[in-house]
Enzyme design. Structure first.
Site, PDB file in Angstrom:
ATOM      1  N   GLU A  88       0.813  -1.210   0.000  1.00 15.83           N
ATOM      2  CA  GLU A  88       0.000   0.000   0.000  1.00 15.83           C
ATOM      3  C   GLU A  88       0.849   1.263   0.000  1.00 15.83           C
ATOM      4  O   GLU A  88       0.547   2.227  -0.721  1.00 15.83           O
ATOM      5  CB  GLU A  88      -0.949   0.007   1.201  1.00 15.83           C
ATOM      6  CG  GLU A  88      -2.139  -0.922   1.091  1.00 15.83           C
ATOM      7  CD  GLU A  88      -1.822  -2.370   1.428  1.00 15.83           C
ATOM      8  OE1 GLU A  88      -2.722  -3.222   1.326  1.00 15.83           O
ATOM      9  OE2 GLU A  88      -0.659  -2.656   1.797  1.00 15.83           O
ATOM     10  N   HIS A 157      -9.985  -5.347   9.979  1.00 17.10           N
ATOM     11  CA  HIS A 157     -10.656  -5.084   8.701  1.00 17.10           C
ATOM     12  C   HIS A 157     -12.036  -4.455   8.900  1.00 17.10           C
ATOM     13  O   HIS A 157     -12.872  -4.517   7.998  1.00 17.10           O
ATOM     14  CB  HIS A 157     -10.823  -6.385   7.901  1.00 17.10           C
ATOM     15  CG  HIS A 157      -9.542  -7.045   7.523  1.00 17.10           C
ATOM     16  ND1 HIS A 157      -8.800  -7.774   8.411  1.00 17.10           N
ATOM     17  CD2 HIS A 157      -8.865  -7.073   6.350  1.00 17.10           C
ATOM     18  CE1 HIS A 157      -7.717  -8.238   7.801  1.00 17.10           C
ATOM     19  NE2 HIS A 157      -7.730  -7.827   6.552  1.00 17.10           N
TER      20      HIS A 157
END
Length: 353
Positions: A88, A157
């Site tokens: 990322e 998450h």
């Protein structure tokens, strides 16, 4: 389903003030899911501007983990819809550099929790380059990220971390709640010359709503009154808008008329509309799925306290996620997030009913 609806023609409506005088137009609409509205916005902007590119993990062949972008790579090819390695920080940095050199990248962060991996690129690079270059450089970058619990994805998450980028000068932050808003706001974000973080509640992707067929955009920094009312203002963000609207129906049954205000962007924040609503109703409840401590709900509550203090008949109250890691257990996870019953009971108490 097709019908007609009046919408903003917001091509030139960059601020709340100009949006108030924007032309309206009648357009045919049809029902799209939130996810379809997001994909349609990206596709339209990629057709309109060849500088728009999309990159991230599984955005091409898989169409993202949520299948939101399925089909884009077939239309635009792997040169513009780019599957990246699992890094990322790396591909967000690529997006920042591409934006500085004239591209308009859309960087897809699979889960908003992974913002922890890209905050240096966002907070120290994208947000500051225009300022540090004396206005010579721009970073027209959009970072798409998810938020929201209740998907049984556990603690790493399931967080709603939109307060993080909202805290940083130089970043704009969108928290759309409907398919109509998602499409119009995303198109505006892609055209903006500033870095924008665009949050999508992962539980909203299948929610349907009316979306015009024709071209439209929605200016950033303009709140929307989703339901008019006179007794209490409920300011709600993202999926909490639907929770607030459901609670408002319950309140109506006991004679409480709730107004629901959706800021749509946490920055720029439409303080004018929020404060005006509270001055009218004299009570305020702020509902946000992020953590309450030092969060978006706290900021909005402070804005209300400063702007409408002498109009209040009850303390400004906020509801947010419990200050615990999001549990994997379904009943425990559900207990950590505000629900319509909690909003109903809290608003009822503030109204003395």
């Amino acid at each position: 389903m097709r019908e007609t609806v009046k919408i903003f023609n917001a091509e030139t409506a960059e601020t709340a003030e100009t949006a108030e005088t924007a032309e309206t137009a009648v357009q045919t609409v049809r029902e799209l899911t939130f996810g379809e509205a997001v994909k349609e916005a990206i596709a339209e902007e990629m057709r309109r501007d060849p500088h728009v590119v999309l990159l991230g993990e599984d955005v091409a062949e898989a169409g993202t983990a949520f299948k939101v972008l399925t089909g884009l790579v077939q239309e635009f090819g792997p040169e513009r819809v780019i599957d990246t390695p699992i890094s990322e920080a790396g591909f967000t940095g690529l997006g920042v550099g591409a934006a500085m050199t004239g591209m308009r990248p859309i960087v897809d962060i699979m889960f908003g929790d992974f913002l922890a991996l890209v905050m240096d690129q966002l907070a120290n690079q994208a947000a500051k380059i225009h300022y540090m270059s004396g206005g010579k450089w721009k970073v027209p970058l959009v970072v798409r990220a998810t938020l929201g619990a209740s998907r049984r994805s556990a603690a790493q998450h399931s967080q709603s971390l939109h307060a993080w980028p909202s805290h940083i000068p130089g970043l704009k932050v969108v928290v759309a709640s409907t398919p109509y808003d998602a499409k119009g706001l995303l198109k505006t974000a892609i055209r903006d010359d500033n870095p924008v973080v665009f949050f999508e509640d992962k539980m909203q992707y299948k929610v349907k709503g009316a979306v015009p067929i024709g071209e439209y955009t929605i200016p950033l920094g303009v709140a929307d009154i989703k339901r008019g009312g006179t007794d209490i203002t409920i300011v709600a963000t993202s999926s909490m808008v639907q929770v607030a609207l459901a609670a408002a129906k319950m309140l109506e049954e006991i004679g409480v008329d709730a107004e629901v205000v959706d800021p749509r962007t946490t920055w720029p924040l439409d303080e004018k509309t929020i404060v005006a609503s509270v001055k009218k109703t004299s009570r305020a409840l702020v509902v946000d799925e992020g953590y309450g401590r030092y969060g978006v709900a706290s900021e909005i509550a402070a804005v209300i306290a400063e702007g409408a203090f002498y109009n209040l008949d009850a303390p400004v109250t906020r509801l947010g996620a419990m200050h615990v890691p999001i549990p994997f257990s379904p009943p425990l996870e559900d207990a950590t997030v505000p629900n319509e019953q909690l909003v109903f009971q809290t608003a009822r108490r503030l109204c003395g009913r």
